[in-house]
Design a protein around this motif. Structure first.
Motif, PDB file in Angstrom:
ATOM      1  N   ALA A 203      -6.706  21.404 -13.811  1.00 31.49           N
ATOM      2  CA  ALA A 203      -5.791  21.415 -14.961  1.00 31.49           C
ATOM      3  C   ALA A 203      -6.818  21.718 -16.068  1.00 31.49           C
ATOM      4  N   ARG A 204      -6.080  22.030 -17.353  1.00 30.87           N
ATOM      5  CA  ARG A 204      -6.878  22.777 -18.380  1.00 30.87           C
ATOM      6  C   ARG A 204      -7.562  21.716 -19.239  1.00 30.87           C
ATOM      7  N   TYR A 205      -6.964  20.446 -19.408  1.00 31.50           N
ATOM      8  CA  TYR A 205      -7.615  19.407 -19.865  1.00 31.50           C
ATOM      9  C   TYR A 205      -7.593  18.182 -19.022  1.00 31.50           C
ATOM     10  N   THR A 206      -8.399  17.178 -19.043  1.00 25.62           N
ATOM     11  CA  THR A 206      -8.452  16.095 -18.409  1.00 25.62           C
ATOM     12  C   THR A 206      -8.664  14.930 -19.592  1.00 25.62           C
ATOM     13  N   ARG A 207      -8.350  13.650 -19.130  1.00 21.12           N
ATOM     14  CA  ARG A 207      -8.495  12.638 -19.997  1.00 21.12           C
ATOM     15  C   ARG A 207      -9.855  12.046 -20.009  1.00 21.12           C
ATOM     16  N   MET A 208     -10.500  11.425 -21.213  1.00 24.94           N
ATOM     17  CA  MET A 208     -11.742  10.922 -21.283  1.00 24.94           C
ATOM     18  C   MET A 208     -11.457   9.713 -22.090  1.00 24.94           C
ATOM     19  N   ASP A 209     -11.719   8.543 -21.284  1.00 23.27           N
ATOM     20  CA  ASP A 209     -11.365   7.273 -21.815  1.00 23.27           C
ATOM     21  C   ASP A 209     -12.920   6.677 -22.560  1.00 23.27           C
TER      22      ASP A 209
END
Length: 630
Positions: free
Chosen positions: A601-607
């Motif tokens: 994916a182009r972006y991933t989530r960072m918590d």
């Protein structure tokens, strides 16, 4: 199962109607009247459709005193749809529609619904479960009739509402031979009144001058105007469609028809005042097509030859109008307008290459046009960064893909084919010919515009298309509708529903992977702020989620509004990636290198989460995320 579906639809539509109670300036009696109209539609759907035909062209003008920002035409259609769905629950379980029309209409509705499901899934990831639920509730129960038309919810709703009007009108016309004539007269009268109101505004403006006639003539020659909605090109398409109905009504031999001649003149003036080159081109071309079709239906060689010559002359006239029509108001030259449309077609081709089968998503052309536009287009036409296709066919193709576009063309072909069958059988009916010619003119304007994205002309088109197509189901002798297709049609629809709905999870994953989440997050403050040392940031309390580049490394800065050091953990894609200690009153730079595995994916989530908050509320300041190498 079908009954439960109609009950759920009726409940959803009533929720939409209830949102008017939260709009400032809308009096309670108006909301009650719309509820009463929904009940009337459940009792007498055909008569309710006639009300829509009479009110839709003037809905914005009639309702502006209660709120100019409210989509009044849509409130009427939603109220009708709620009553129609309620009737299907309680009284009516069968349809008089032929399978040739039921099948494509239902499948295209499923295509649109599946695409809507994909967009909802992407927004759920973008906003998080809580934020997504709040957004949907706000959109449906609070802001639906006052929010902008470019959101995917509205784009899907417009198409579904149009398909419902088509089906309901076809059902009404198939059940009553008089319905077409009544609907045609109401549409012609109301739309002519809308055109006259535009002309009245020019008269009012000219009256302020000592040179009334000179200024009025100048306004008529140079001004583009439509009081009822903002898209003047769509207004031209609307007036062109109904012009042929009024002309057909005026062609009667009784002296009373002079009024329809006046209406036709008003509509022709409305086309001119809109300044739509597409409408000016479509009128003579549609008339030429009608002349050739009429001669073909008669089967006489001399008549066909004469019609062919007349069609050629009208075609040349259309080209001359297109090229030499005067440039007015904010119009660009014909060459620039042509260049923009060619480049928008290339933009469509790039969108289709990115997602050929299912398209980029319903309502996404406007949002993503800049992403696919060439530098030349953006330089010549800066609005292309957020713009529609200027071609309704290309808009549907880009947003629903080859599959959806094929079904859309199937809907048009089936409905137009039924309308042509009806007109050939009723070849002596000038009104039927006028309706079909108006439909052809409207569709021709799609080549240079997108009137289906504007409520009033779109609703008029679907209503008129269903009315004209529904006449084909009438048996010539009795005027009673013939029986529709049976189990095979239902089986095909069920199979299509299963396949399309099963595709939603896979398409959602692909759409999420390609979605642009740059600088977006969950749990962050809405607006950017700047610190005294010039760092731009958003704030969160204890925890937040931000979307970061997946294909490259990135960097950003963190600070905690705390007098003591605080420890923060960072998780990428759910996995612990780093633990950072934040010193008081100091920005802490964080650099995350690119991952070794290839991202999907182009972006991933960072918590981002504060460790050991001990029940405290600690504000975190999170700067913009920048890819490494930028």
């Amino acid at each position: 199962m079908k009954t439960a579906g109609y009950a759920l639809l009726a409940a959803l539509l009533l929720i939409l109607l209830s949102s008017l109670a939260h709009v400032d300036g809308v009096p309670l009696p108006v909301a009650i009247a719309l509820g009463a109209f929904a009940a009337f539609a459940a009792w007498r759907p055909a008569h309710a459709l006639l009300v829509i035909a009479a009110v839709t062209p003037l809905a914005g003008f009639l309702g502006h005193r209660w709120g100019y920002q409210v989509a009044w035409a849509e409130t009427l259609v939603i109220a009708f749809a709620a009553g129609w769905a309620g009737r299907r629950v309680v009284l009516e379980r069968t349809s008089a529609l032929a399978a040739s029309l039921t099948l494509p209409v239902t499948i295209f509705a499923l295509v649109v619904t599946a695409s809507l499901g994909v967009e909802l899934a992407v927004d759920q990831m973008r906003l998080g479960t809580q934020g997504f639920a709040a957004l949907i509730w706000q959109a449906l129960a609070r802001d639906y009739f006052v929010s902008g038309p470019d959101h995917y919810l509205h784009a899907a709703a417009f198409l579904l509402e149009g398909l419902l009007l088509l089906a309901a009108a076809a059902h009404a016309a198939a059940a009553d031979r008089r319905f077409l004539g009544r609907a045609a007269r109401l549409l012609a009268a109301a739309t002519a009144a809308a055109a006259l109101l535009n002309f009245g505004a020019l008269i009012e403006s000219a009256q302020r001058s000592d040179h009334f006639w000179t200024l009025l003539w100048q306004h008529v020659r140079t001004t583009r105007i439509n009081l009822h909605y903002g898209d003047v090109n769509a207004a031209g398409s609307h007036f062109a469609m109904v012009l042929f109905i009024a002309a057909a009504l005026a062609a009667g031999r009784r002296w009373k028809e002079w009024g329809w001649g006046f209406a036709a003149a008003a509509l022709a003036l409305g086309v001119w005042m809109s300044g739509s080159r597409g409408a000016l081109f479509a009128c003579p071309v549609a008339l030429a097509i009608a002349a050739v079709a009429a001669a073909s239906a008669r089967g006489q060689r001399r008549l066909r030859l004469a019609a062919g010559v007349a069609g050629a002359v009208l075609g040349v006239a259309a080209l001359l109008l297109l090229v030499y029509a005067p440039m007015r108001a904010n119009q660009t030259s014909s060459s620039v307008a042509a260049l923009v449309r060619v480049e928008m077609a290339r933009t469509t081709a790039r969108m289709l290459a990115a997602s050929p089968v299912f398209g980029i998503g319903i309502g996404q052309f406007y949002q993503r046009s800049g992403e696919f536009s060439s530098p030349q287009l953006l330089e010549a036409f800066p609005r292309a960064v957020h713009e529609n296709a200027h071609n309704n066919f290309l808009q549907v193709l880009a947003e629903t893909g080859i599959l959806g576009f094929g079904v859309f063309i199937w809907v048009l072909a089936a409905a137009m084919g039924s309308a042509w069958s009806f007109v050939r059988r009723e070849s002596s009916s000038l009104v039927a010919w006028g309706c079909l010619t108006g439909l052809v003119a409207f569709v021709l304007t799609w080549l240079a515009g997108h009137p289906l994205l504007t409520r009033e002309p779109a609703y008029t088109f679907w209503l008129l298309l269903g009315t004209t197509a529904g006449g084909a189901a009438l048996t010539p002798a009795s005027g009673i509708a013939s029986r529709p297709g049976g189990g095979r049609t239902r089986l095909f629809i069920a199979a299509a529903a299963i396949l399309l709905l099963a595709s939603v999870p896979f398409r959602s994953l692909a759409a999420r992977a390609q979605a642009d989440f740059e600088h977006l997050g969950i749990g962050l403050s809405e607006h950017w702020e700047s610190s005294p040392d010039g760092v731009r940031y958003k704030s969160a309390v204890n925890a937040a989620t931000i979307f970061v580049p997946a294909e490259t490394g990135f960097r950003f800065q963190l600070q905690a509004a705390s007098a003591t050091p605080e420890r923060v953990e960072l998780r990428l894609g759910g996995r612990l990636a780093n633990v950072v200690t934040l010193l008081p009153e100091r920005w802490t730079p964080v650099t995350m290198p690119a991952r070794s595995e290839r991202p999907d994916a182009r972006y991933t989530r960072m918590d981002v989460r504060l460790i050991d908050d001990r029940g405290r509320a600690v504000t975190l300041w999170i700067s913009k995320v920048e890819p490494l190498g930028r």
